[in-house]
Design an enzyme around this catalytic site. Structure first.
Site, mmCIF file in Angstrom:
data_model
loop_
_atom_site.group_PDB
_atom_site.id
_atom_site.type_symbol
_atom_site.label_atom_id
_atom_site.label_comp_id
_atom_site.label_asym_id
_atom_site.label_seq_id
_atom_site.Cartn_x
_atom_site.Cartn_y
_atom_site.Cartn_z
ATOM 1 N N LYS A 182 -32.178 30.690 1.191
ATOM 2 C CA LYS A 182 -33.473 31.258 0.813
ATOM 3 C C LYS A 182 -33.350 32.587 0.072
ATOM 4 O O LYS A 182 -34.160 32.877 -0.796
ATOM 5 C CB LYS A 182 -34.325 31.470 2.068
ATOM 6 N N ARG A 183 -32.354 33.350 0.447
ATOM 7 C CA ARG A 183 -32.297 34.663 -0.204
ATOM 8 C C ARG A 183 -31.896 34.583 -1.674
ATOM 9 O O ARG A 183 -31.957 35.568 -2.392
ATOM 10 C CB ARG A 183 -31.419 35.642 0.587
#
Ligand code: GLU
Length: 494
Positions: A256-257
Site C-alpha cells: 500500500k505504501r
C-alpha cells in the site's frame, strides 16, 4: 511438463480488495488453462469468518470480470468438484483433521498463546537450533488425559516428521529442497475448531483435481507443509509454480505504501482493462520478441510456461500509462466515449441527463482530445475546461502571453470579431482569423496563444478553432471578456 488436461485455479480470500499481485497470479492461472486447453477453477477461500465478507467476494468477482478473466468452475458456474466456497466445506476439513489425529500424524496442542510465547522465547534465548515445537508433541497418554480434563480448547498441529527431506520441483525455479527439521509442527485447526489455510487449501487442490498450483513466491514456505499434508492423507500432490515477486520502485515488496495496489484503484484512475491485463502479463512473462501489445486472447495464444521468468519485476506505472495510451487509441471509440461519459458523470462534470442530451457534443470532445487523454484522469488536466469555467491561468503562460503589450486589446479585438462570426463553427472562425492576419497582420502570438490561455487556462490543447466551436459562442465571449478584464486589472503586476 505434462499439460494435457491441465486444471489450474485462483483461490482468493475475500478479506479485502483484489490486489495487483492476486490479479497477476489469477491471470497466469487463466493463461495456462486457456493456452493448454484446460480448465480454470475459482475457489473462494472464505474460512476466516471474521474478515471474509460477501461484499469483498462480489467486488473480487467484479474485478475479475472487468479484467476479462473468467473461470470454468466455481461461484456462479458450479462444477463437479464443488462446493467452491470453503465456508461450505467445513465437514470435509473436519474429516481430514480427524483422520490425521487418529492416525497419529497430528496431535492436539493445549498450550495457550501466552504459554507458547513464553516457551518460544525461552527456546530462543537458550540458543536452541531446532524450530520450536511445544511439549504437546511428546506428551504421554496420561499427560494428555490430564490436560484434556483441565482445558477445553486445543488446536491441532501436524506432526512434521523429523530428519526427512522434501523436494519441491518448482516449474519455474527447479528443485527446492527443504529439511523437515526446519519445519515446525504447524497448526491445521485452530482452538475454535476452524481449519487453517495450510490444510484447507492443500486438501481442496487435491479434491478439485488441480494439476498445477500457480501462486506467488511468498507461498514457497507453505508448499512443503501442504505437500506433507496431502502425502500423509494419501491425496494427490499437484505441480507447483511460484510466480515472480512484484516489487515497488524501491525494490521492496509492492504494498500500500507504494500507492495504488488494488485492481479497483487502477480502474478508478481510469486505466483500461486491456492495459492492465497487458501490463500484468509482462510481470513474470514476456514473448521473447519485441511485441508489446497483446489483448487477453492474444496473450492466451502467445503464452508459454517456458517463457515465464522468476526474476522479480518492478512495478512501473509509467509503463502501464504507456500501454493505456495505446489501448485508448486502439479500442472501439464508442467504448472510450462510454468511459468518458461515466467518468464525467461520476466526477460531476456533467449530469446524467446532460450525458444523454449532449452525447454528440461529448463525442466530439473525445475525438479532439484523443491525443492527450491517455488515461481517463487526464481529463482533469486536459479537457476540464469544456465542462467547467476556467478558474486560473497557467502561470508561465500568463507571463508569456498576457504580459505582452496590447494583450488586452488583442483579446478584445478577437472577442468583437468572434461575436460577429455566423454560423459559429470551425470554418467561420478560421476565416475570421485569416482575415485578421491579412488585414491587421496579427499572428499566433497576438491572437492564438493568449486566446487559448483565456479560453482554457492552458498553453496547449486541441485545435483552437475546433475547441471554440465546441465551447460555443457565448462561453467564448464570456471567457475572453473575463481574461481581458483580468489583464487590464493586473497588467501592472504581470
Ligand atoms: N487464499 C490464498 C491467498 O489469497 C490462496 C493462495 C494460493 O493460491 O494457494 O493467498
Amino acid at each position: 511438463m505434462d499439460l494435457n488436461n491441465v486444471r489450474t485455479r485462483f483461490a482468493p480470500s475475500p478479506t479485502g480488495r483484489f490486489h495487483f499481485g492476486n490479479a497477476n497470479t489469477a491471470l497466469f492461472n487463466w493463461l495456462i488453462a486457456r493456452r493448454y486447453g484446460g480448465v480454470v477453477v475459482l475457489r473462494m477461500e472464505d474460512t476466516d469468518t471474521e474478515r471474509s465478507t460477501k461484499e469483498y467476494e462480489r467486488l473480487i468477482i467484479a474485478d475479475l470480470e472487468w479484467l476479462g478473466i473468467d473461470w470454468d468452475e466455481g461461484p456462479m458456474k458450479g462444477g463437479e468438484f464443488g462446493p467452491y466456497y470453503q465456508s461450505e466445506r467445513g465437514g470435509i476439513y473436519e474429516g481430514y483433521t480427524k483422520q490425521l489425529l487418529e492416525s497419529g500424524a497430528a496431535y492436539k496442542c493445549y498450550c495457550t498463546k501466552e504459554e507458547l510465547d513464553h516457551a518460544r522465547e525461552e527456546a530462543r534465548s537458550s540458543g536452541s537450533p531446532d524450530v520450536f515445537n511445544c511439549g504437546c508433541r511428546a506428551m504421554s497418554d496420561d499427560e494428555k488425559i490430564k490436560k484434556e480434563s483441565e482445558r477445553d480448547a486445543f488446536s491441532v498441529r501436524f506432526m512434521t516428521p523429523k530428519n526427512d527431506k522434501i523436494v519441491l520441483n518448482d516449474l519455474l525455479r527447479g528443485p527446492i529442497e527443504f529439511d523437515t527439521n526446519d519445519i515446525d509442527d504447524f497448526i491445521i485447526a485452530r482452538s475454535d475448531g476452524s481449519p487453517t489455510f495450510l490444510l484447507t487449501n492443500a486438501v481442496d487442490d487435491a479434491l478439485m483435481k488441480i494439476t498445477h498450483v500457480v501462486r506467488g513466491e511468498d507461498h514457497i514456505s507453505n508448499t512443503p507443509k501442504q505437500m506433507l499434508v496431502n502425502r500423509t492423507l494419501g491425496l494427490h500432490v499437484p505441480e507447483y509454480l511460484h510466480t515472480a515477486m512484484i516489487l515497488g520502485q524501491d525494490r521492496t515488496k509492492l504494498s500500500k505504501r507504494h500507492g495504488a495496489v488494488s485492481v479497483f484503484q487502477f480502474r478508478e484512475k481510469g486505466y483500461l482493462p486491456e492495459s492492465m491485463v497487458n501490463y500484468l502479463a509482462f510481470l513474470g512473462w514476456n514473448p521473447k520478441d519485441d511485441r508489446e501489445f497483446f489483448t487477453i486472447r492474444e496473450l492466451a495464444e502467445a503464452f508459454s510456461i517456458e517463457a515465464m521468468s522468476k526474476a522479480p519485476s518492478v512495478f512501473d506505472e509509467a509503463r502501464l500509462h504507456y500501454l493505456n495510451a495505446y489501448w485508448m487509441k486502439t479500442i472501439d471509440r464508442s467504448r472510450v466515449v462510454k468511459m468518458w461519459v461515466d467518468y464525467l458523470v461520476e466526477r460531476g462534470y456533467v449530469t446524467a441527463d446532460e450525458s444523454e442530451t449532449k452525447r454528440g457534443w461529448i463525442e466530439r470532445i473525445v475525438e479532439i482530445s484523443a491525443e492527450r487523454v491517455k488515461i481517463l484522469s487526464d481529463i482533469d488536466e486536459y479537457a476540464d475546461f469544456f465542462f467547467k469555467d476556467v478558474e486560473s491561468y497557467d502561470e508561465k503562460g500568463t507571463k508569456k502571453h498576457f504580459s505582452k503589450e496590447n494583450a488586452a486589446d488583442n483579446i478584445a479585438l478577437v472577442k468583437s470579431e468572434l461575436a460577429a462570426v455566423e454560423p459559429f463553427n470551425h470554418d467561420g472562425i478560421e476565416k475570421m482569423y485569416v482575415r485578421l492576419k491579412e488585414e491587421k497582420g496579427l499572428g499566433a502570438n497576438q491572437t492564438i496563444h493568449p486566446v487559448r490561455l483565456a479560453l482554457t487556462g492552458k498553453t496547449f490543447g486541441p485545435s483552437l478553432f475546433e475547441l471554440m466551436e465546441l465551447l460555443g459562442q457565448d462561453v467564448c465571449l464570456a471567457r475572453l471578456d473575463r481574461a481581458e478584464k483580468y489583464i487590464r486589472e493586473t497588467s501592472a503586476t504581470l
